[in-house]
Design a protein around this motif. Structure first.
Motif, PDB file in Angstrom:
ATOM      1  N   GLU A   8      -3.395   0.851   4.263  1.00  0.00           N
ATOM      2  CA  GLU A   8      -2.945   1.297   2.954  1.00  0.00           C
ATOM      3  C   GLU A   8      -2.487   2.745   3.055  1.00  0.00           C
ATOM      4  N   LEU A   9      -1.357   3.031   2.465  1.00  0.00           N
ATOM      5  CA  LEU A   9      -0.765   4.360   2.556  1.00  0.00           C
ATOM      6  C   LEU A   9      -0.465   4.861   1.155  1.00  0.00           C
ATOM      7  N   ASP A  10      -1.113   5.941   0.761  1.00  0.00           N
ATOM      8  CA  ASP A  10      -0.916   6.502  -0.573  1.00  0.00           C
ATOM      9  C   ASP A  10       0.291   7.423  -0.536  1.00  0.00           C
ATOM     10  N   ARG A  11       1.312   7.110  -1.289  1.00  0.00           N
ATOM     11  CA  ARG A  11       2.527   7.928  -1.330  1.00  0.00           C
ATOM     12  C   ARG A  11       2.590   8.771  -2.598  1.00  0.00           C
ATOM     13  N   GLY A  12       1.422   9.209  -3.081  1.00  0.00           N
ATOM     14  CA  GLY A  12       1.405  10.056  -4.260  1.00  0.00           C
ATOM     15  C   GLY A  12       1.264   9.280  -5.551  1.00  0.00           C
ATOM     16  N   SER A  13       1.378   7.964  -5.488  1.00  0.00           N
ATOM     17  CA  SER A  13       1.199   7.171  -6.697  1.00  0.00           C
ATOM     18  C   SER A  13      -0.271   6.810  -6.843  1.00  0.00           C
ATOM     19  N   LYS A  14      -0.625   6.229  -7.959  1.00  0.00           N
ATOM     20  CA  LYS A  14      -2.007   5.829  -8.168  1.00  0.00           C
ATOM     21  C   LYS A  14      -2.341   4.560  -7.411  1.00  0.00           C
ATOM     22  N   LYS A  15      -1.332   3.803  -7.035  1.00  0.00           N
ATOM     23  CA  LYS A  15      -1.552   2.546  -6.335  1.00  0.00           C
ATOM     24  C   LYS A  15      -1.139   2.699  -4.869  1.00  0.00           C
ATOM     25  N   PRO A  16      -2.058   2.424  -3.922  1.00  0.00           N
ATOM     26  CA  PRO A  16      -1.692   2.560  -2.516  1.00  0.00           C
ATOM     27  C   PRO A  16      -0.674   1.502  -2.091  1.00  0.00           C
ATOM     28  N   THR A  17       0.109   1.835  -1.103  1.00  0.00           N
ATOM     29  CA  THR A  17       1.100   0.930  -0.552  1.00  0.00           C
ATOM     30  C   THR A  17       0.593   0.409   0.792  1.00  0.00           C
ATOM     31  N   ILE A  18       0.838  -0.850   1.076  1.00  0.00           N
ATOM     32  CA  ILE A  18       0.431  -1.411   2.364  1.00  0.00           C
ATOM     33  C   ILE A  18       1.470  -1.035   3.411  1.00  0.00           C
ATOM     34  N   VAL A  19       1.002  -0.501   4.525  1.00  0.00           N
ATOM     35  CA  VAL A  19       1.870  -0.118   5.628  1.00  0.00           C
ATOM     36  C   VAL A  19       1.774  -1.182   6.700  1.00  0.00           C
ATOM     37  N   GLU A  20       2.909  -1.555   7.231  1.00  0.00           N
ATOM     38  CA  GLU A  20       2.946  -2.548   8.293  1.00  0.00           C
ATOM     39  C   GLU A  20       3.774  -1.990   9.434  1.00  0.00           C
ATOM     40  N   ALA A  21       3.202  -1.982  10.633  1.00  0.00           N
ATOM     41  CA  ALA A  21       3.906  -1.481  11.806  1.00  0.00           C
ATOM     42  C   ALA A  21       4.026  -2.625  12.800  1.00  0.00           C
ATOM     43  N   ASP A  22       5.220  -3.186  12.916  1.00  0.00           N
ATOM     44  CA  ASP A  22       5.453  -4.306  13.823  1.00  0.00           C
ATOM     45  C   ASP A  22       5.160  -3.910  15.262  1.00  0.00           C
ATOM     46  N   GLY A  23       4.428  -4.758  15.964  1.00  0.00           N
ATOM     47  CA  GLY A  23       4.131  -4.535  17.373  1.00  0.00           C
ATOM     48  C   GLY A  23       2.990  -3.573  17.632  1.00  0.00           C
ATOM     49  N   PHE A  24       2.358  -3.066  16.596  1.00  0.00           N
ATOM     50  CA  PHE A  24       1.268  -2.096  16.771  1.00  0.00           C
ATOM     51  C   PHE A  24      -0.058  -2.840  16.864  1.00  0.00           C
ATOM     52  N   ARG A  25      -0.816  -2.601  17.968  1.00  0.00           N
ATOM     53  CA  ARG A  25      -2.084  -3.297  18.185  1.00  0.00           C
ATOM     54  C   ARG A  25      -3.296  -2.405  17.973  1.00  0.00           C
ATOM     55  N   GLY A  26      -3.091  -1.095  17.896  1.00  0.00           N
ATOM     56  CA  GLY A  26      -4.203  -0.158  17.726  1.00  0.00           C
ATOM     57  C   GLY A  26      -4.680  -0.124  16.285  1.00  0.00           C
ATOM     58  N   ARG A  27      -5.250   1.016  15.878  1.00  0.00           N
ATOM     59  CA  ARG A  27      -5.759   1.189  14.506  1.00  0.00           C
ATOM     60  C   ARG A  27      -4.857   2.106  13.716  1.00  0.00           C
ATOM     61  N   LEU A  28      -4.553   1.710  12.497  1.00  0.00           N
ATOM     62  CA  LEU A  28      -3.847   2.564  11.558  1.00  0.00           C
ATOM     63  C   LEU A  28      -4.863   3.077  10.556  1.00  0.00           C
ATOM     64  N   ILE A  29      -4.956   4.392  10.434  1.00  0.00           N
ATOM     65  CA  ILE A  29      -5.951   5.005   9.556  1.00  0.00           C
ATOM     66  C   ILE A  29      -5.220   5.805   8.486  1.00  0.00           C
ATOM     67  N   SER A  30      -5.457   5.436   7.231  1.00  0.00           N
ATOM     68  CA  SER A  30      -4.850   6.155   6.109  1.00  0.00           C
ATOM     69  C   SER A  30      -5.929   6.961   5.388  1.00  0.00           C
ATOM     70  N   ALA A  31      -5.524   7.726   4.405  1.00  0.00           N
ATOM     71  CA  ALA A  31      -6.428   8.656   3.719  1.00  0.00           C
ATOM     72  C   ALA A  31      -7.612   7.982   3.044  1.00  0.00           C
ATOM     73  N   ASP A  32      -7.490   6.724   2.673  1.00  0.00           N
ATOM     74  CA  ASP A  32      -8.599   6.049   2.007  1.00  0.00           C
ATOM     75  C   ASP A  32      -9.549   5.360   2.991  1.00  0.00           C
ATOM     76  N   HIS A  33      -9.294   5.481   4.271  1.00  0.00           N
ATOM     77  CA  HIS A  33     -10.141   4.864   5.298  1.00  0.00           C
ATOM     78  C   HIS A  33     -11.401   5.704   5.512  1.00  0.00           C
ATOM     79  N   ALA A  34     -12.517   5.055   5.774  1.00  0.00           N
ATOM     80  CA  ALA A  34     -13.794   5.761   5.964  1.00  0.00           C
ATOM     81  C   ALA A  34     -13.758   6.742   7.135  1.00  0.00           C
ATOM     82  N   ASP A  35     -12.966   6.470   8.160  1.00  0.00           N
ATOM     83  CA  ASP A  35     -12.894   7.333   9.343  1.00  0.00           C
ATOM     84  C   ASP A  35     -11.805   8.401   9.260  1.00  0.00           C
TER      85      ASP A  35
END
Length: 141
Positions: A8-35
């Motif tokens: 989930e990627l917050d672009r300044g709106s109140k509702k987060p946007t889902i981010v999708e990265a084709d071919g990415f196998r690692g971890r995507l960490i956004s601002a709302d993630h615990a880590d």
């Protein structure tokens, strides 16, 4: 073929946007993630930057996917190896941090400089080192 990784990627709106990265196998960490706070921290505690996304790569294909994602979404890129640069260049505000710290495979490449010589590559953030190895080891007297 790998499946897209989402975050989930917050672009300044109140509702987060889902981010999708084709071919990415690692971890995507956004601002709302615990880590998130731990993942964005660098050695210099005076640096307090907040990237929009942190891409923890586990292979070179992940790096390519993360750079492609950043280009497609017009995001600034910061590359994190060990996060020890005193200026804090391993993290950026409102961009993507491509984190290479999890890329630690180690392997031996077949000899190219004669018998007993091997090239060993360890991790994305280390340098290639050459060591001459004598095998079998000489007998001790």
């Amino acid at each position: 073929m790998t499946t897209p990784t989402t975050a989930e990627l917050d672009r300044g709106s109140k509702k987060p946007t889902i981010v999708e990265a084709d071919g990415f196998r690692g971890r995507l960490i956004s601002a709302d993630h615990a880590d998130y706070d731990m993942a964005r921290a660098v050695w210099n505690g005076a640096i307090d930057r907040r990237p929009r996304l942190i891409a923890r790569c586990i292979g070179t294909a992940d790096v390519v996917a993360a750079v492609r994602f950043a280009r497609d979404h017009d995001l600034a890129i910061a590359i994190r190896g060990g996060g020890h640069n005193v200026a804090g260049t391993a993290v950026c505000d409102d961009g993507i941090v491509i984190d290479l710290s999890a890329m630690r495979p180690c392997g031996s490449i077949p000899p190219t400089a004669g018998p007993g010589c091997r090239v060993v590559r360890c991790g994305a953030t280390s340098t290639t080192r050459r060591r001459r190895t004598v095998w079998p080891p000489p007998a001790e007297s």
